[in-house]
Scaffold this motif. Structure first.
Motif, PDB file in Angstrom:
ATOM      1  N   LEU A  10     -23.830   7.525  -6.277  1.00  0.00           N
ATOM      2  CA  LEU A  10     -23.685   7.370  -7.698  1.00  0.00           C
ATOM      3  C   LEU A  10     -24.712   7.809  -8.502  1.00  0.00           C
ATOM      4  O   LEU A  10     -24.512   8.567  -9.500  1.00  0.00           O
ATOM      5  CB  LEU A  10     -23.469   5.664  -8.020  1.00  0.00           C
ATOM      6  CG  LEU A  10     -22.219   5.060  -7.505  1.00  0.00           C
ATOM      7  CD1 LEU A  10     -22.151   3.741  -7.552  1.00  0.00           C
ATOM      8  CD2 LEU A  10     -21.101   5.737  -8.134  1.00  0.00           C
ATOM      9  N   LEU A  11     -25.785   7.826  -7.863  1.00  0.00           N
ATOM     10  CA  LEU A  11     -27.147   8.037  -8.590  1.00  0.00           C
ATOM     11  C   LEU A  11     -27.057   9.607  -8.744  1.00  0.00           C
ATOM     12  O   LEU A  11     -27.624  10.415  -9.997  1.00  0.00           O
ATOM     13  CB  LEU A  11     -28.287   7.867  -7.793  1.00  0.00           C
ATOM     14  CG  LEU A  11     -29.582   8.222  -8.406  1.00  0.00           C
ATOM     15  CD1 LEU A  11     -29.846   7.296  -9.702  1.00  0.00           C
ATOM     16  CD2 LEU A  11     -30.748   7.755  -7.371  1.00  0.00           C
TER      17      LEU A  11
ATOM     18  N   PRO B  78     -24.895   4.004  -3.333  1.00  0.00           N
ATOM     19  CA  PRO B  78     -25.930   4.106  -4.369  1.00  0.00           C
ATOM     20  C   PRO B  78     -26.454   5.352  -4.687  1.00  0.00           C
ATOM     21  O   PRO B  78     -26.642   6.030  -5.760  1.00  0.00           O
ATOM     22  CB  PRO B  78     -27.184   3.248  -4.085  1.00  0.00           C
ATOM     23  CG  PRO B  78     -26.362   2.182  -3.264  1.00  0.00           C
ATOM     24  CD  PRO B  78     -25.259   2.762  -2.499  1.00  0.00           C
TER      25      PRO B  78
ATOM     26  N   VAL C 152     -26.488   2.195   1.720  1.00  0.00           N
ATOM     27  CA  VAL C 152     -27.522   3.013   0.806  1.00  0.00           C
ATOM     28  C   VAL C 152     -26.682   4.240   0.457  1.00  0.00           C
ATOM     29  O   VAL C 152     -26.844   4.778  -0.606  1.00  0.00           O
ATOM     30  CB  VAL C 152     -28.716   3.617   1.490  1.00  0.00           C
ATOM     31  CG1 VAL C 152     -29.622   4.701   0.671  1.00  0.00           C
ATOM     32  CG2 VAL C 152     -29.570   2.266   2.213  1.00  0.00           C
TER      33      VAL C 152
END
Length: 223
Positions: free
Chosen positions: A31-32, A28, A25
């Motif tokens: 990057l978010l 991601p 997790v």
């Protein structure tokens, strides 16, 4: 219960599950937050905390639960696994039987001893025709030993040593006479060897060797 690898390190399924879930997790999330620009301005501190704790909650906690289940199942399996039987002890050969030491074996030794001693004495005599003749005489004596052993074994079976009147048994008397003949032959061979060591001349001992051959023990002829 934990398992060990060849290097001896312990693997904890709970910790492993947490780290795998957190790692899955974390990227991601990172990057978010980068794409949304959350690290810019006043929300940067909140974004850092979200990056640290978000993956732990979203991915780490489920991984933690899965790791705990795996550890519980493996622990139950280890407890139910039947214990291996202890290794079988190495086969040890039985100790050899002690040699028989009775009247029959002593009589047999009285027959075998002269042959062995004649062999040892003959080995010291220089090569000569007389020595070769003596060697044939000793070989004839040695050929009588299997019969002497057979007589001793038969006598032991028919008349054990602890039974009375052993010395009156025919086989016992036969072996006593044979032992006396072996001993007398040994003495005569010793005298001849002494003469040959001084002067290895066949002519000097020719008649004595002929007489010695005629007086050798002959157990086999009476079988």
């Amino acid at each position: 219960m934990t398992d060990r690898d060849p290097r001896g390190r312990q693997h904890n399924p709970v910790l492993t599950g947490f780290l795998i879930g957190y790692g899955v997790v974390f990227l991601p999330f990172l990057l978010l937050l980068i794409i949304s620009g959350s690290f810019v301005g006043g929300t940067a501190v909140i974004s850092v905390f979200a990056l640290l704790f978000g993956p732990a909650i979203v991915g780490g906690l489920p991984g933690l639960v899965i790791g705990g289940v795996v550890m519980a199942v493996s622990t139950v399996g280890e407890r139910r696994r039947p214990a291996l039987p202890p290794p079988m002890p190495a086969h040890r050969p039985l100790p050899p039987l002690p040699p028989v030491n009775d009247a029959w074996s002593r009589l047999l030794a009285d027959c075998e001893g002269p042959v062995w001693r004649c062999d040892q004495a003959l080995a010291q005599v220089p090569p000569s025709p007389a020595r070769d003749w003596l060697g044939q005489i000793v070989a004839t004596m040695r050929a009588e030993l299997p019969t002497a052993r057979s007589l001793a074994e038969t006598g032991r079976r028919l008349h054990p040593p602890r039974q009375p009147r052993l010395t009156e048994h025919p086989l016992y008397r036969r072996l006593v006479a044979a032992a006396a003949e072996f001993s007398a032959t040994e003495r005569r061979i010793g005298e001849l060897i002494t003469q040959l060591m001084a002067q290895p001349d066949l002519k000097r001992v020719d008649s004595q060797l002929q007489l010695l051959e005629q007086q050798l023990p002959h157990l086999r002829q009476a079988d």
